[in-house]
Design an enzyme around this catalytic site. Sequence first.
Site, mmCIF file in Angstrom:
data_model
loop_
_atom_site.group_PDB
_atom_site.id
_atom_site.type_symbol
_atom_site.label_atom_id
_atom_site.label_comp_id
_atom_site.label_asym_id
_atom_site.label_seq_id
_atom_site.Cartn_x
_atom_site.Cartn_y
_atom_site.Cartn_z
ATOM 1 C CG ASN A 133 -0.420 -0.177 2.534
ATOM 2 O OD1 ASN A 133 0.476 -0.978 2.755
ATOM 3 N ND2 ASN A 133 -0.954 0.566 3.492
ATOM 4 C CD GLU B 79 -1.534 4.914 4.774
ATOM 5 O OE1 GLU B 79 -2.200 4.003 5.266
ATOM 6 O OE2 GLU B 79 -0.960 5.789 5.464
ATOM 7 C CB CYS C 97 -5.151 -1.270 -1.854
ATOM 8 S SG CYS C 97 -6.475 -0.330 -1.075
ATOM 9 C CD GLU D 162 -5.167 -5.968 -1.302
ATOM 10 O OE1 GLU D 162 -5.812 -6.481 -0.367
ATOM 11 O OE2 GLU D 162 -4.765 -4.779 -1.274
ATOM 12 C CB CYS E 283 -10.669 -2.472 0.286
ATOM 13 S SG CYS E 283 -9.952 -1.790 -1.229
ATOM 14 C CB CYS F 77 -8.484 -4.554 -3.718
ATOM 15 S SG CYS F 77 -7.284 -3.257 -3.343
#
Length: 161
Positions: free
Chosen positions: A62, A64, A73, A75, A112, A115
């Site tokens: 990830n 940010e 993210c 993934e 999430c 993703c």
Amino acid sequence: MKIHNVAFELEVYDALDELHDADHKLMLKAIAARKNAYAPYSNFQVGAALRLENGEVVIGNNQENACYPSGLCAERVAVFQAGAKYPGVVIEAIAISATSLNYQVNTPAAPCGNCRQSISEYEVKQKQPIQLLMMGEIGTVMKCNSIGDILPLAFTNSFLK
């Protein structure tokens, strides 16, 4: 009115060491990837590793941003990198591992919604399921056969005809 039940199989392993060799190695790559995550705001680090049909492993973590919607993210970092670097090569499996700098994550971390949608797009594109391996920092590992298992009513290109 009709009621339909949606169910799927989920393999649950008590520990990482119970995984088959290829899956164990893939999860170790995800764990290594999470250590390089850029997560200064949430302190929640996620690593992902994809196994491709050509034997390559692609990692992501990830990333940010102070402007939260601008981050990405683990993934999706991995899936998009695989799509850019190895276009047309089938993604066989994705391993996901998460930890926090604030507490111990001992339950598996599932993708999430964003993703799940992105992984679903690649399943549709490659006409083949992508196996998911999910874990926290320690403890249980969950394995399912397809993102469709945890996103049974996915929005796909079939709606855009």
